[in-house]
Design a protein around this motif. Structure first.
Motif, short mmCIF file in Angstrom:
data_model
loop_
_atom_site.label_atom_id
_atom_site.label_comp_id
_atom_site.label_asym_id
_atom_site.label_seq_id
_atom_site.Cartn_x
_atom_site.Cartn_y
_atom_site.Cartn_z
N VAL A 62 0.86 -1.19 0.00
CA VAL A 62 0.00 0.00 0.00
C VAL A 62 0.89 1.23 0.00
CG1 VAL A 62 -1.84 1.24 1.18
CG2 VAL A 62 -1.79 -1.24 1.26
N THR A 63 0.73 2.08 -1.00
CA THR A 63 1.53 3.31 -1.10
C THR A 63 0.70 4.38 -1.78
OG1 THR A 63 3.61 4.23 -1.89
CG2 THR A 63 2.55 2.61 -3.29
N CYS A 64 1.23 5.59 -1.85
CA CYS A 64 0.49 6.71 -2.43
C CYS A 64 1.46 7.59 -3.20
CB CYS A 64 -0.22 7.51 -1.34
SG CYS A 64 0.89 8.30 -0.17
N SER A 65 0.91 8.56 -3.92
CA SER A 65 1.71 9.50 -4.68
C SER A 65 2.09 10.70 -3.81
CB SER A 65 0.94 9.96 -5.92
OG SER A 65 -0.22 10.68 -5.52
N ARG A 66 3.01 11.50 -4.31
CA ARG A 66 3.40 12.72 -3.59
C ARG A 66 2.31 13.79 -3.74
NH1 ARG A 66 8.39 12.42 -1.75
NH2 ARG A 66 9.84 10.93 -2.70
N ARG A 67 2.33 14.75 -2.79
CA ARG A 67 1.36 15.85 -2.77
C ARG A 67 -0.07 15.33 -2.61
NH1 ARG A 67 5.37 16.90 -6.14
NH2 ARG A 67 4.33 15.77 -7.81
N VAL A 92 5.47 7.57 -3.91
CA VAL A 92 6.02 7.34 -5.25
C VAL A 92 5.60 8.50 -6.13
CG1 VAL A 92 6.04 5.78 -7.23
CG2 VAL A 92 5.94 4.86 -4.93
N GLU A 93 6.50 8.98 -6.98
CA GLU A 93 6.16 10.06 -7.91
C GLU A 93 5.23 9.52 -8.99
OE1 GLU A 93 6.11 13.88 -8.61
OE2 GLU A 93 7.68 13.16 -7.27
N SER A 94 4.09 10.18 -9.19
CA SER A 94 3.10 9.70 -10.16
C SER A 94 3.43 10.23 -11.55
CB SER A 94 1.69 10.15 -9.75
OG SER A 94 1.62 11.55 -9.69
N LYS A 95 4.33 9.52 -12.23
CA LYS A 95 4.71 9.86 -13.60
C LYS A 95 4.31 8.72 -14.52
CE LYS A 95 8.66 12.76 -12.30
NZ LYS A 95 10.13 12.93 -12.39
N CYS A 114 -0.85 -4.86 -5.16
CA CYS A 114 -0.49 -3.47 -4.85
C CYS A 114 -1.75 -2.61 -4.87
CB CYS A 114 0.52 -2.95 -5.86
SG CYS A 114 1.05 -1.26 -5.55
N LEU A 115 -1.84 -1.69 -3.90
CA LEU A 115 -2.87 -0.63 -3.87
C LEU A 115 -2.12 0.70 -3.91
CD1 LEU A 115 -5.33 -1.90 -1.10
CD2 LEU A 115 -5.70 -1.95 -3.55
N PHE A 116 -2.32 1.45 -4.98
CA PHE A 116 -1.61 2.72 -5.17
C PHE A 116 -2.63 3.84 -5.24
CE2 PHE A 116 0.34 5.81 -8.25
CZ PHE A 116 1.24 6.34 -7.35
N ASP A 124 -8.58 15.20 -6.96
CA ASP A 124 -9.08 13.93 -7.48
C ASP A 124 -8.20 12.79 -6.99
OD1 ASP A 124 -10.76 15.61 -8.95
OD2 ASP A 124 -9.33 15.70 -10.61
N LEU A 125 -8.85 11.72 -6.52
CA LEU A 125 -8.13 10.55 -6.03
C LEU A 125 -8.42 9.36 -6.95
CD1 LEU A 125 -6.40 9.24 -3.79
CD2 LEU A 125 -8.52 8.64 -2.64
N TYR A 126 -7.35 8.74 -7.43
CA TYR A 126 -7.45 7.54 -8.26
C TYR A 126 -6.79 6.39 -7.51
CZ TYR A 126 -8.54 10.79 -12.04
OH TYR A 126 -9.11 11.77 -12.81
N LEU A 127 -7.42 5.22 -7.56
CA LEU A 127 -6.90 4.03 -6.90
C LEU A 127 -6.51 3.00 -7.96
CD1 LEU A 127 -6.36 2.21 -4.45
CD2 LEU A 127 -8.77 1.57 -4.48
N TRP A 128 -5.23 2.62 -7.96
CA TRP A 128 -4.74 1.56 -8.82
C TRP A 128 -4.69 0.28 -8.02
CZ3 TRP A 128 -3.24 1.84 -14.02
CH2 TRP A 128 -3.20 3.12 -14.57
#
Length: 319
Positions: A62-67, A92-95, A114-116, A124-128
């Motif tokens: 389980v992790t998320c993007s910056r900002r 993790v940087e969302s690039k 993985c849950l990102f 806006d929140l997106y879940l991978w």
């Protein structure tokens, strides 16, 4: 001085085999308890199966993007507290290359899913949700977010206990819903023999489909434990459900064949991005202002086309 031992007694002690003193070998442990090796070999010979013992070793990164905003970060932490078999990692940087980075992190952490949480424009929140490293993976838009701290509901359950997963009957309707159900089962189902999991069930995860959205709820199973009010075995009618939280809604966007990419297996035809919704709202507001400007110019043109007649008594009191 003590009496000396006879030679015959000492030879008998030495002659005893050491195997009698050793404890018997412990059988292998399975999901259903301890199993004897002889029984396992018999099953292999009968059924000709390579591995008759199934062991669930599912681990979720389980992790998320910056900002990411604080509200979405609290939602991620709520899910981490609900899933004892997950591992948390740095942001993790969302690039465009986030797929390769996440697959590498999953491999380093020895996980299988993985849950990102990806936050864009701090709105806006997106879940991978992906199975690594071969896929498939799903991209969701998360809406209607309510964390445990916001709700302050009366429900409470033990941290680390294994949940019961329930799905609405709509999940058997189409192929893409069946795939999503299987992914949710594998990711949110806690392994039985996990070291951080408790061996009993006291809460329920509910996944239901309404308006082509997946709604998530978490309920505590409330049972009377007093001697007078103690329920009989199987007395489900008197059990009650109390909501604990968190709440959120998942709108599926795309299902990919690979891990965080690859061929598109399904695309939601009813999905409208939040950027388009905000652009339409701006157009509506701009339309109101344009209507006001048009009304003013129309009024001026009407006044110029129809001038008023001069008043006869306008200069009457000037003298």
């Amino acid at each position: 001085m003590g009496r000396k031992r006879k030679r015959s007694e000492s030879s008998e002690l030495v002659a005893r085999p050491k195997k009698e003193d050793a404890a018997p070998e412990r059988p292998a442990r399975t999901l259903l308890g301890w199993k004897d090796k002889n029984q396992v070999t018999d099953e292999v010979e009968d059924s000709n199966v390579h591995s008759p013992i199934f062991r669930n070793k599912e681990k979720v990164l389980v992790t998320c993007s910056r900002r990411i905003s604080y509200r979405y970060r609290h939602l991620m932490l709520n899910l981490v507290s609900l899933l004892p078999h997950c591992k948390k990692d740095n942001k993790v940087e969302s690039k465009e290359t986030k797929g390769a980075t996440l697959n590498e992190l999953v491999e380093l952490k020895n996980c299988s899913s993985c849950l990102f949480f990806e936050c864009r424009k701090q709105k806006d929140l997106y879940l991978w949700m992906g199975k690594c490293p071969n896929g498939p993976s799903v991209k969701f838009l998360v809406s209607a977010v309510h964390t445990m701290e916001e709700l302050k509901l009366t429900g409470n359950h033990l941290k680390g206990s294994r949940p019961l997963l329930t799905f609405s009957s709509n999940f058997e309707k189409d192929a893409h819903w069946k795939l999503l159900k299987e992914m949710l089962l594998q990711i949110f189902e806690i392994p039985k023999d996990h070291r951080k999991a408790k061996p009993f069930h006291d809460h329920v995860f509910v996944f239901s489909i309404v308006d082509d959205h997946i709604w998530f709820r978490n309920y505590q199973i409330s049972v009377h434990h007093n001697e007078s009010d103690k329920l009989p075995r199987g007395g489900l009618d008197k059990m009650t459900l109390i909501e604990v939280g968190p709440r959120f809604c998942l709108n599926p966007i795309k299902i990919f064949g690979g891990s965080f990419g690859g061929p598109t297996l399904y695309q939601n035809p009813f999905y409208v991005s939040p950027n388009q919704i905000r652009a339409l709202e701006k157009k509506k507001k701009a339309g109101k202002f344009a209507k006001k400007v048009k009304a003013k110019t129309k009024r001026k043109m009407h006044e110029m086309a129809n001038p008023l007649e001069p008043d006869e008594f306008a200069d009457m009191w000037k003298d």
